[in-house]
Design a protein around this motif. Sequence first.
Motif, mmCIF file in Angstrom:
data_model
loop_
_atom_site.group_PDB
_atom_site.id
_atom_site.type_symbol
_atom_site.label_atom_id
_atom_site.label_comp_id
_atom_site.label_asym_id
_atom_site.label_seq_id
_atom_site.Cartn_x
_atom_site.Cartn_y
_atom_site.Cartn_z
ATOM 1 N N ALA A 14 0.786 -1.227 0.104
ATOM 2 C CA ALA A 14 0.197 -0.009 0.151
ATOM 3 C C ALA A 14 0.764 1.202 -0.230
ATOM 4 O O ALA A 14 0.538 2.211 -0.691
ATOM 5 N N THR A 15 1.941 1.343 0.645
ATOM 6 C CA THR A 15 2.869 2.370 0.632
ATOM 7 C C THR A 15 3.374 2.603 -0.716
ATOM 8 O O THR A 15 3.743 3.587 -1.087
ATOM 9 N N GLN A 16 3.846 1.192 -1.153
ATOM 10 C CA GLN A 16 4.218 1.374 -2.628
ATOM 11 C C GLN A 16 3.340 2.112 -3.563
ATOM 12 O O GLN A 16 3.477 2.991 -4.596
ATOM 13 N N ALA A 19 3.174 5.901 -3.102
ATOM 14 C CA ALA A 19 4.457 6.513 -3.871
ATOM 15 C C ALA A 19 4.216 6.352 -5.418
ATOM 16 O O ALA A 19 4.264 7.296 -6.257
ATOM 17 N N SER A 20 3.641 5.337 -6.240
ATOM 18 C CA SER A 20 3.480 5.429 -7.450
ATOM 19 C C SER A 20 2.163 6.322 -7.739
ATOM 20 O O SER A 20 2.259 7.176 -8.799
ATOM 21 N N ILE A 21 1.385 6.508 -6.941
ATOM 22 C CA ILE A 21 0.231 7.460 -7.228
ATOM 23 C C ILE A 21 0.609 8.861 -7.338
ATOM 24 O O ILE A 21 0.220 9.758 -8.127
ATOM 25 N N TYR A 22 1.422 9.409 -6.288
ATOM 26 C CA TYR A 22 1.970 10.592 -6.098
ATOM 27 C C TYR A 22 2.798 10.957 -7.371
ATOM 28 O O TYR A 22 2.982 12.098 -7.732
ATOM 29 N N LEU A 40 -7.286 11.033 -5.717
ATOM 30 C CA LEU A 40 -6.643 9.969 -5.865
ATOM 31 C C LEU A 40 -5.580 9.686 -4.968
ATOM 32 O O LEU A 40 -5.315 8.869 -4.217
ATOM 33 N N ARG A 41 -5.004 10.926 -4.546
ATOM 34 C CA ARG A 41 -3.856 11.112 -3.433
ATOM 35 C C ARG A 41 -4.139 10.637 -2.124
ATOM 36 O O ARG A 41 -3.989 9.876 -1.108
ATOM 37 N N ARG A 42 -5.722 11.214 -1.745
ATOM 38 C CA ARG A 42 -6.203 10.947 -0.557
ATOM 39 C C ARG A 42 -6.531 9.456 -0.402
ATOM 40 O O ARG A 42 -6.501 8.892 0.721
ATOM 41 N N ALA A 43 -7.336 9.012 -1.587
ATOM 42 C CA ALA A 43 -7.549 7.654 -1.266
ATOM 43 C C ALA A 43 -6.459 6.583 -1.211
ATOM 44 O O ALA A 43 -6.600 5.691 -0.624
ATOM 45 N N ALA A 44 -5.428 6.946 -2.175
ATOM 46 C CA ALA A 44 -4.051 6.086 -1.806
ATOM 47 C C ALA A 44 -3.608 6.159 -0.367
ATOM 48 O O ALA A 44 -3.187 5.160 0.102
ATOM 49 N N VAL A 45 -3.557 7.364 0.151
ATOM 50 C CA VAL A 45 -2.947 7.379 1.497
ATOM 51 C C VAL A 45 -3.864 6.642 2.604
ATOM 52 O O VAL A 45 -3.290 6.130 3.592
#
Length: 82
Positions: A14-16, A19-22, A40-45
């Motif tokens: 999930a942390t990878q 980084a990919s989304i950012y 997208l960034r908020r969802a990923a975090v």
Amino acid sequence: MKRSHRELKAWQQATQLVASIYSTTATFPQHEQFGLISQLRRAAVSVPANIAEGFARNGSKEKNCCISSALRVAHYRNWIHW
């Protein structure tokens, strides 16, 4: 010794993903800064955050709730065919 959420493969992946989304959203048009990029960034975090929160919970019902939240966001990510 108590294990850490950082040892979980799901949290590591999930942390990878974060980084990919950012890095990917950094290439998006500037006019999407407060729309799609932010969403997208908020969802990923929230995925690794929910996994970590669930790991810290004592009851299995509470853990399942947090893990379910992480899974819902991960399914959303797949919906947009990243």
